[in-house]
Design a protein around this motif. Structure first.
Motif: not given
Lengths: 459, 50
Positions: A414-415, A417-418, A348-349, A344-345
């Motif tokens: 944060c993987s 980010g956005c 990404g989102c 998961k880490r």
């Protein structure tokens, strides 16, 4: 990779790749800073020079050095980054599985907030509301594409979703009527500006919504600067009592007071304090999302103010906890023992793959922040995703796909980010929104420092 | 005095062996919607070893 910092009276060392967090004394802090750069003899000599005048024996320094060496051997310090080969694995494994939808139930709003990233709820298009038939098909699309995933998340979003409340209720009723036979569990969230909250809404939300997100910017003068109706009247006086009633009736179920801070209030801690004063305890304040050069945009001059506000917020949280009056700040929630796994880490989102936004007319977009930008249209809820090229861009998004993330200590928090922030800042979903990164890293430092400080306080 | 106190954390290297079930929430849900991170997410697989 390690990251060292001092906050809340603690010396903290984070080991990025093992996820380890260490609270250390001054000697340990200094030795770790030199550990990879110098040999043992040099480090010990340097530490003796610095600490002998403070009465620290050489044996003690050696003992500290040995403890650090032991942690290195246990892979809890300077652990190597061995995860790159796994990047994208989770997305490949779950390709085609959709587990969350953001339903744009109303592309219209009864407020006219200048800073709205969704252009007053219309997403740069015409006003529209979602029909029951379209919403029902969206839920069916989610069920059909969710594979073996049991928990399905649906956000009622807008615009202002309560402007289409009848359809919200019908859709929840429909989902509840089919979830058992389809072996699914729907978790609903509703985001509202509060104007249309009444007893019916409160009863319904407290029964059916696992989370409600209530938009309040804090101080009246800050809130009413932007959150005005079409006649230009502020909404604070009207919504606060409604929010208080809803939260009081919520009986422990999840909610967030969610504010936005802008160039007008980089001192957002005052807004958090106002929320506390009003009796709210589950809080979130988000930096504004707006086009570059917009007058509301946070500036370089705002940055040191915002960073110090984050630190002061952490101090306030610690103090309130000690007083028996704790509160939650969304970005400081971190579960060090039960947080996400490494897959998961690094993956990404999830936008554009497992998470999509649905417009009132049934088009699919990678997430709510891409709605209205036609080139990101993925497909629709009747025919599924047909824009495979765009979806692939999101499939390929992971923390190792961003060159600038490779040497960042916060990458596994944060993987990457956005994607929307990255796109708007750089023109690429794989870019880096550096301003956002600076805020994120500070929030992580604070979140972890709170855990360390709480633990040390307990001992 | 012990110079270093290590907090109990999930071992990320170990989670490579038993993680990846995909049941967790997507990143941008609930309160944020504009500044995503994964640090405040929960692992849904409670029985999984840490």
């Amino acid at each position: 990779m390690v990251h060292q910092y001092k906050l809340l009276g603690c010396n903290i060392v984070l080991d990025t790749c093992s996820g380890s967090v260490h609270a250390v004394d001054d000697i340990g802090y200094d030795i770790i800073a030199l550990y990879e750069k110098c040999d043992k003899e040099t480090i010990i000599a340097e530490m003796n020079e610095k600490y002998s005048s403070l009465g620290v024996a050489s044996e003690e320094i050696e003992e500290c050095y040995d403890q650090i060496t032991e942690l290195v051997a246990q892979n809890k310090l300077f652990a190597p980054d061995s995860f790159e080969a796994m990047a994208g694995e989770l997305k490949r494994k779950t390709a085609g599985v959709v587990k969350a939808l953001c339903l744009h139930i109303a592309h219209t709003c009864n407020l006219n907030c200048e800073y709205c990233f969704a252009s007053q709820g219309k997403y740069h298009g015409e006003r529209a509301i979602m029909s029951f038939e379209t919403g029902k098909r969206a839920l069916d699309f989610l069920i059909e594409n969710s594979g073996t995933r049991r928990n399905l998340e649906v956000d009622f979003f807008g615009g202002e979703p309560l402007m289409n409340f009848t359809v919200v209720k019908q859709l929840v009723e429909y989902a509840r009527s089919v979830e058992k036979e389809r072996n699914k569990n729907f978790r609903f969230t509703l985001t509202t500006n509060g104007l249309l909250i009444d007893d019916d809404v409160i009863d319904f939300c407290n029964r059916e919504m696992s989370n409600v997100v209530l938009s309040l910017d804090g101080r009246k003068e800050i809130h009413d600067r932007y959150r005005v109706d079409y006649a230009g009247n502020g909404s604070w006086e009207r919504i606060v009592p409604k929010f208080q009633k809803l939260v009081n009736a919520r009986d422990g179920k999840g909610y967030y007071m969610r504010g936005t801070f802008t160039h007008a209030n980089p001192d957002f801690l005052k807004d958090i304090e106002k929320m506390l004063e009003l009796g709210f305890s589950e809080l979130s304040m988000e930096p504004v999302v707006c086009p570059s050069g917009d007058k509301n945009e946070l500036t370089e001059e705002d940055l040191p103010i915002v960073l110090s506000q984050y630190e002061e917020l952490a101090e306030l949280m610690l103090a309130r906890k000690k007083e028996g009056k704790p509160f939650t700040f969304y970005h400081y929630m971190i579960d060090l023992t039960g947080g996400p796994c490494i897959y998961k880490r690094i993956s990404g989102c999830g936008s554009g793959t497992e998470y999509m936004a649905v417009t009132p007319w049934g088009d699919l977009y990678p997430c709510h922040q891409f709605v209205g930008d036609e080139k990101f249209r993925l497909g629709d809820i009747w025919n599924g995703v047909d824009n495979k090229e765009i979806q692939q861009e999101f499939m390929d998004c992971n923390v190792y796909a961003r060159e600038g993330c490779k040497d960042c200590w916060a990458k596994l928090y944060c993987s990457g980010g956005c994607a929307a922030n990255a796109y708007h800042a750089t023109g690429s979903v794989r870019g880096i929104y550096e301003y956002g990164c600076k805020l994120f890293r500070k929030r992580m430092e604070c979140a972890i420092a709170l855990q360390v400080a709480s633990l040390l306080d307990e001992e | 005095m012990k110079h270093i106190k290590t907090l109990e954390t999930r071992n990320l290297c170990e989670s490579a062996k038993n993680g990846g079930c995909g049941e967790c929430q997507t990143s941008c849900q609930s309160a944020c919607k504009t500044s995503c991170g994964i640090a405040n997410q929960q692992c849904e697989n409670k029985k999984e070893s840490k």
